[in-house]
Design an enzyme around this catalytic site. Structure first.
Site, PDB file in Angstrom:
ATOM      1  N   ASP A 157     -66.098 -37.013 -75.213  1.00 56.89           N
ATOM      2  CA  ASP A 157     -65.630 -36.096 -74.183  1.00 56.89           C
ATOM      3  C   ASP A 157     -64.561 -36.733 -73.313  1.00 56.89           C
ATOM      4  O   ASP A 157     -64.539 -36.537 -72.115  1.00 56.89           O
ATOM      5  CB  ASP A 157     -66.834 -35.664 -73.330  1.00 56.89           C
ATOM      6  CG  ASP A 157     -66.589 -34.327 -72.644  1.00 56.89           C
ATOM      7  OD1 ASP A 157     -65.740 -33.561 -73.143  1.00 56.89           O
ATOM      8  OD2 ASP A 157     -67.224 -34.071 -71.613  1.00 56.89           O
ATOM      9  N   LYS A 159     -61.437 -36.964 -71.479  1.00 53.99           N
ATOM     10  CA  LYS A 159     -60.443 -36.052 -70.924  1.00 53.99           C
ATOM     11  C   LYS A 159     -60.177 -36.498 -69.493  1.00 53.99           C
ATOM     12  O   LYS A 159     -60.997 -37.221 -68.918  1.00 53.99           O
ATOM     13  CB  LYS A 159     -60.933 -34.604 -70.983  1.00 53.99           C
ATOM     14  CG  LYS A 159     -62.260 -34.374 -70.311  1.00 53.99           C
ATOM     15  CD  LYS A 159     -62.776 -32.967 -70.567  1.00 53.99           C
ATOM     16  CE  LYS A 159     -64.127 -32.777 -69.913  1.00 53.99           C
ATOM     17  NZ  LYS A 159     -64.779 -31.536 -70.295  1.00 53.99           N
ATOM     18  N   ASN A 162     -62.912 -36.755 -66.754  1.00 51.87           N
ATOM     19  CA  ASN A 162     -64.015 -37.704 -66.882  1.00 51.87           C
ATOM     20  C   ASN A 162     -63.615 -39.138 -66.613  1.00 51.87           C
ATOM     21  O   ASN A 162     -64.423 -40.050 -66.755  1.00 51.87           O
ATOM     22  CB  ASN A 162     -64.633 -37.626 -68.280  1.00 51.87           C
ATOM     23  CG  ASN A 162     -65.487 -36.400 -68.447  1.00 51.87           C
ATOM     24  OD1 ASN A 162     -65.816 -35.751 -67.460  1.00 51.87           O
ATOM     25  ND2 ASN A 162     -65.832 -36.079 -69.677  1.00 51.87           N
TER      26      ASN A 162
END
Ligand code: ADE
Length: 383
Positions: A157, A159, A162
């Site tokens: 995840d 991106k 984050n």
């Protein structure tokens, strides 16, 4: 009584009886200062520890509702994964977990507070990054991912939202809710449990998704940093997916040859052609010409000067977070709703105290007190 006639006392085994005198941490130990974020998962607060060890210290507190998590079996696994991953993973570019505890209805993660906010905010502000700025962030992120992979964890995840920045401007990855644990070389994340005899060949042949997904994401992130938008975008999800699967990579002319070359190699749709997909993992990426000026030992030691140092008033400064959240009154809504005992079983073992904190609690003599979507960028192509 036992047969010798001696008297025994029954003692319930709880945290208090097993570790007598050890103060139990709970939500009541943390004063809510600000709301930092809110999503489907729950809320993140800026908090101050009010008592016992670390009293007065500032943390981020992530609160998750058990009921919302239990509803989705996948989320249960994700939440466990987040807690487990954060417990075992210690790295300069990965957020530190200090405590984890639970009440009848909620789960709490107490994390170090990353006051620099999301790298995404910085990117929004700047529109695009100069290549050496991007190079700094990508290098720190590469080391964090390399470390996760070495622990059998795929981040999945990656991106801008984050990637948080600490007070000095160095990178910290957070949000491990979507990581997959225990994926080692040769296995896939879609581990087939139980009988496989009846599965179609295309299921078994499926390349699954391995570590290389993170290197693709690194490429997409790099593209975003250097051009102002991710490589494949469209007006809706379906068309975006279509583009990711089929569209040719479009590289704007202003990129250096090294950046173009690395982007092309990270954004290979065919996994086996992708840089980083081999058993060497990050090594060929780190050796790429785009990173030619990087001394990786210095990167790990945080010896590089961050491109943006957040200007902060004090350790409780929330100026790097969205005012949509920070202007709200922080409330951790009372949640006394208990789950059924069986539903609550899935959260057994969630409670945690960081070894560093635990050491201070059990060996106080060791503690040395210190003095108290596309962005707007004027005129550039590829937006
Ligand atoms: N959002 C999610 N985790 C965070 C953290 N550790 N610090 C600040 N904001 C966050």
């Amino acid at each position: 009584y036992d047969f010798s006639g001696e008297e025994f006392e029954t003692l319930e085994l709880t945290g208090d009886t097993v570790n007598p005198g050890e103060p139990k941490s709970g939500p009541h130990d943390f004063e809510l200062l600000k709301l930092l974020g809110k999503g489907g998962y729950g809320k993140v607060f800026l908090v101050k520890k009010t008592c016992n060890k670390n009293a007065g210290q500032i943390f981020a507190m992530k609160v998750l509702k058990k009921a919302t998590i239990v509803r989705n079996a996948k989320d249960t696994a994700h939440t466990k994964a987040e807690r487990n991953i954060l417990e075992c993973v210690r790295h300069p570019f990965i957020v530190d977990l200090m405590y984890a505890f639970q009440t009848g209805g909620k789960l709490y993660l107490i994390l170090e507070y990353l006051c620099g906010g999301e790298l995404f905010m910085q990117l929004e502000r700047e529109g695009i990054f100069m290549e050496d700025t991007a190079c700094f962030y990508l290098a720190e992120i590469t080391l964090a991912i390399e470390h996760l992979h070495s622990q059998g964890i795929i981040y999945r995840d990656l991106k801008p939202e984050n990637i948080l920045l600490d007070s000095s401007g160095h990178v910290k990855l957070t949000d491990f809710g979507l990581c997959k644990e225990s994926i080692h070389e040769g296995t896939m994340t879609h581990t087939f449990c139980g009988t496989i005899e009846y599965m179609a060949p295309e299921i078994l042949m499926r390349s699954g998704h391995g570590k290389a997904v993170d290197w693709w994401s690194l490429g997409a992130l790099m593209y975003d940093m250097l051009t102002g938008a991710p490589p494949f975008t469209a007006e809706n999800r379906k068309k975006t997916i279509d583009k990711i699967l089929k569209a040719k990579l479009n590289l704007p002319p202003y990129l250096t040859n090294e950046a173009r070359a690395l982007l092309k190699k990270l954004l290979k749709k065919n996994v086996s052609e992708r840089l980083g997909s081999g058993s060497e993992d990050a090594s060929p990426i780190k050796a790429h010409g785009f990173f030619r000026h990087m001394n990786w030992h210095d990167v790990l030691q945080k010896r590089l000067d961050p491109p943006f140092k957040p200007t902060l008033q004090d350790e409780t400064d929330v100026s790097q977070f969205d005012s949509k959240f920070t202007k709200q009154t922080p409330v951790d809504s009372p949640d006394d709703s208990m789950l059924s005992e069986s539903a609550n079983q899935v959260f057994l073992g969630f409670t945690y105290i960081a070894p560093s904190v635990m050491e201070e609690m059990t060996k106080p003599w060791l503690s040395i007190r210190e003095p108290r979507s596309p962005r707007k960028v004027g005129g550039l192509p590829m937006r």
